[in-house]
Write a protein that holds these residues in place. Structure first.
Motif, PDB file in Angstrom:
ATOM      1  N   TYR A 157     -18.952 -35.649   6.790  1.00  0.00           N
ATOM      2  CA  TYR A 157     -20.351 -35.918   6.482  1.00  0.00           C
ATOM      3  C   TYR A 157     -20.565 -36.513   5.093  1.00  0.00           C
ATOM      4  CZ  TYR A 157     -21.182 -32.967  10.592  1.00  0.00           C
ATOM      5  OH  TYR A 157     -21.185 -32.438  11.860  1.00  0.00           O
ATOM      6  N   LEU A 158     -19.911 -35.955   4.071  1.00  0.00           N
ATOM      7  CA  LEU A 158     -20.101 -36.487   2.715  1.00  0.00           C
ATOM      8  C   LEU A 158     -19.557 -37.909   2.567  1.00  0.00           C
ATOM      9  CD1 LEU A 158     -19.465 -33.354   0.451  1.00  0.00           C
ATOM     10  CD2 LEU A 158     -21.631 -34.496   0.944  1.00  0.00           C
ATOM     11  N   GLY A 183     -15.611 -40.299  12.734  1.00  0.00           N
ATOM     12  CA  GLY A 183     -16.653 -39.467  13.325  1.00  0.00           C
ATOM     13  C   GLY A 183     -16.386 -39.160  14.787  1.00  0.00           C
ATOM     14  N   ALA A 184     -15.898 -40.166  15.530  1.00  0.00           N
ATOM     15  CA  ALA A 184     -15.564 -39.938  16.937  1.00  0.00           C
ATOM     16  C   ALA A 184     -14.429 -38.938  17.075  1.00  0.00           C
ATOM     17  CB  ALA A 184     -15.198 -41.261  17.601  1.00  0.00           C
ATOM     18  N   ALA A 185     -13.424 -39.051  16.205  1.00  0.00           N
ATOM     19  CA  ALA A 185     -12.301 -38.108  16.237  1.00  0.00           C
ATOM     20  C   ALA A 185     -12.775 -36.691  15.910  1.00  0.00           C
ATOM     21  CB  ALA A 185     -11.224 -38.553  15.253  1.00  0.00           C
ATOM     22  N   ALA A 186     -13.699 -36.573  14.949  1.00  0.00           N
ATOM     23  CA  ALA A 186     -14.240 -35.259  14.610  1.00  0.00           C
ATOM     24  C   ALA A 186     -15.011 -34.671  15.780  1.00  0.00           C
ATOM     25  CB  ALA A 186     -15.145 -35.367  13.381  1.00  0.00           C
ATOM     26  N   GLY A 187     -15.735 -35.515  16.499  1.00  0.00           N
ATOM     27  CA  GLY A 187     -16.461 -35.052  17.668  1.00  0.00           C
ATOM     28  C   GLY A 187     -15.524 -34.528  18.754  1.00  0.00           C
ATOM     29  N   ALA A 208     -25.025 -35.974  16.401  1.00  0.00           N
ATOM     30  CA  ALA A 208     -26.424 -35.909  15.968  1.00  0.00           C
ATOM     31  C   ALA A 208     -26.522 -35.948  14.447  1.00  0.00           C
ATOM     32  CB  ALA A 208     -27.085 -34.643  16.517  1.00  0.00           C
ATOM     33  N   VAL A 209     -25.638 -35.228  13.766  1.00  0.00           N
ATOM     34  CA  VAL A 209     -25.641 -35.238  12.301  1.00  0.00           C
ATOM     35  C   VAL A 209     -25.302 -36.629  11.777  1.00  0.00           C
ATOM     36  CG1 VAL A 209     -24.533 -34.327  10.227  1.00  0.00           C
ATOM     37  CG2 VAL A 209     -25.113 -32.782  12.102  1.00  0.00           C
ATOM     38  N   LEU A 210     -24.302 -37.281  12.372  1.00  0.00           N
ATOM     39  CA  LEU A 210     -23.909 -38.622  11.927  1.00  0.00           C
ATOM     40  C   LEU A 210     -25.041 -39.618  12.128  1.00  0.00           C
ATOM     41  CD1 LEU A 210     -20.229 -38.760  13.250  1.00  0.00           C
ATOM     42  CD2 LEU A 210     -20.992 -38.443  10.899  1.00  0.00           C
ATOM     43  N   ASP A 230     -26.998 -41.830   9.176  1.00  0.00           N
ATOM     44  CA  ASP A 230     -27.189 -43.285   9.203  1.00  0.00           C
ATOM     45  C   ASP A 230     -28.664 -43.658   9.063  1.00  0.00           C
ATOM     46  OD1 ASP A 230     -24.493 -43.692   9.453  1.00  0.00           O
ATOM     47  OD2 ASP A 230     -24.523 -43.990  11.622  1.00  0.00           O
ATOM     48  N   GLN A 231     -29.533 -42.949   9.798  1.00  0.00           N
ATOM     49  CA  GLN A 231     -30.954 -43.273   9.746  1.00  0.00           C
ATOM     50  C   GLN A 231     -31.549 -42.951   8.378  1.00  0.00           C
ATOM     51  OE1 GLN A 231     -32.887 -44.844  11.902  1.00  0.00           O
ATOM     52  NE2 GLN A 231     -31.208 -45.127  13.341  1.00  0.00           N
TER      53      GLN A 231
END
Length: 411
Positions: A21-22, A136-140, A152-154, A158-159
């Motif tokens: 996330y960071l 991010g996909a790998a973390a998911g 959802a967090v990612l 972005d937004q």
């Protein structure tokens, strides 16, 4: 509380915060500030609408060229390595640009510097974006049943970056180009350092076929052609992107030169648009459950077409800001429809290649919009935007008229 007694889900969230996330937050802010700030920088430095449009095209053309290669390199070297090196390279390019603009604030050197920055940041940002998406996909996948929470967090990161980045770039530019570039440099350096904490992603074998890129895009194109529903929707959205891309490329010229506002006002337009999009996406998620894909998509298409036509004739800055925000909110709703339809129709074993081909088709209008802005006299930009808005309306009408009776959009 020590790590030994911390609940498992809390340790998992803390680990994601540091490793995913960071880094994503720092990179997303640098992404948003450079994407919207560089054209502003060009206009502030050169006072030329043509060069502003050319810089917008220079940002997007290398991105499109690098898109497939970025994915291939991430597959071969790993997301963490590419994320770190791309962010570090962007920081170095921006730092050099800030120094050069401090020493040469105007003239040929300044023009050359800002144009090179547009191309360089476009390429490096594409590499860091693809790497961050892969991480991010790998973390998911590692999150298992909590994968939707990670995504959802990612999406929220972005937004939020899209909301804050343009306004921040506009405010910093009031103090001069070097401060704005310095802030993006700091964010890029922070992303590079934090990327060192990102877990390594699976990499392809060293002897994997190198012709996979071209064949993958060809496979994706064939899949789109075999799915007329997807093809019609992608075509309509590509024509819509030409109109929205032209508003982005010409935005600095319209707001600063036509409406007489500051560069901060340009950033506020796209921050308001990002906020409206975030609200629209949330609303569409509930509307889709009750109404289905076609009614929501058709309503968003009609709203986007009307807003774009009206934005081309906006009499003042406030009405322009509101209309652009409505346009981008409606575009966000259509994107939700596209993502839902895409996940339903594309065969799993062809999803990656088809996704790449879809994204390329949807992004191609952006450099075209930059070229149109560069070639159009500032006084005639309103007429060109009106023509593109009419083309957008025609394309979306044909797409959703064709899709009205298709079973894929009935639920």
């Amino acid at each position: 509380m020590s790590a030994a007694v911390m609940p498992r889900h809390a340790r998992h969230t803390a680990g994601l915060m540091r490793s995913i996330y960071l880094p994503r937050t720092a990179d997303a802010l640098a992404f948003a500030m450079s994407t919207f700030g560089i054209p502003l920088l060009v206009l502030a430095t050169t006072r030329s609408a043509a060069l502003t449009g050319a810089a917008f095209a220079l940002e997007w053309i290398p991105r499109l060229a690098a898109f497939g290669w970025a994915g291939s390199i991430v597959d071969r070297r790993g997301a963490a390595v590419v994320f770190h090196l791309a962010s570090l390279g962007r920081a170095l390019a921006l730092a050099i640009g800030a120094v050069l603009l401090h020493l040469h604030p105007s003239g040929t050197m300044a023009i050359t510097t800002v144009m090179v920055l547009a191309a360089a940041t476009g390429v490096l940002t594409e590499f860091s974006y693809i790497a961050a998406e892969t991480a991010g996909a790998a973390a998911g996948r590692r999150a298992g049943a909590r994968a939707h929470r990670v995504q959802a967090v990612l999406l929220g990161i972005d937004q939020t970056a899209t909301l804050a980045g343009p306004a921040l770039a506009g405010v910093l530019l009031l103090a001069g180009p070097p401060p704005m570039l310095a802030m993006i440099t700091v964010l890029s350096l922070l992303a590079a350092l934090l990327a060192l904490r990102t877990p390594p992603s699976p990499v392809a074998p060293a002897r994997a076929p190198k012709g996979r890129l071209g064949s993958g895009l060809l496979t994706g194109w064939r899949t789109i052609r075999s799915l007329p529903v997807l093809g019609w929707l992608v075509t309509g959205l590509a024509l819509s992107n030409l109109a929205t891309g032209l508003l982005q490329a010409a935005g600095p010229v319209i707001v600063v030169q036509h409406f007489g506002q500051s560069t901060t006002a340009v950033g506020l337009v796209w921050s308001a648009a990002a906020a409206a999009t975030l609200v629209a996406v949330t609303i569409c998620r509930f509307a889709l459950d009750r109404l289905g894909l076609w009614p929501v998509g058709a309503a968003c298409a009609a709203l986007a077409s009307l807003a774009c036509l009206a934005a081309a004739q906006a009499p003042d800055y406030l009405s322009y800001l509101v209309l652009v925000a409505v346009l981008m909110a409606a575009d966000g709703g259509m994107t939700v429809v596209l993502r839902t339809l895409r996940s339903r129709l594309i065969p799993p074993n062809q999803f990656g290649s088809t996704l790449s081909a879809t994204i390329l088709i949807l992004l191609l209008p952006f450099p075209v919009a930059g070229v149109l802005t560069a070639l159009t006299p500032p006084d005639a930009l309103g007429h060109v935007i009106t023509a593109c808005a009419a083309l957008q309306a025609l394309g979306l009408f044909c797409a959703f008229a064709r899709l009205r009776t298709d079973p894929a959009l009935r639920t």
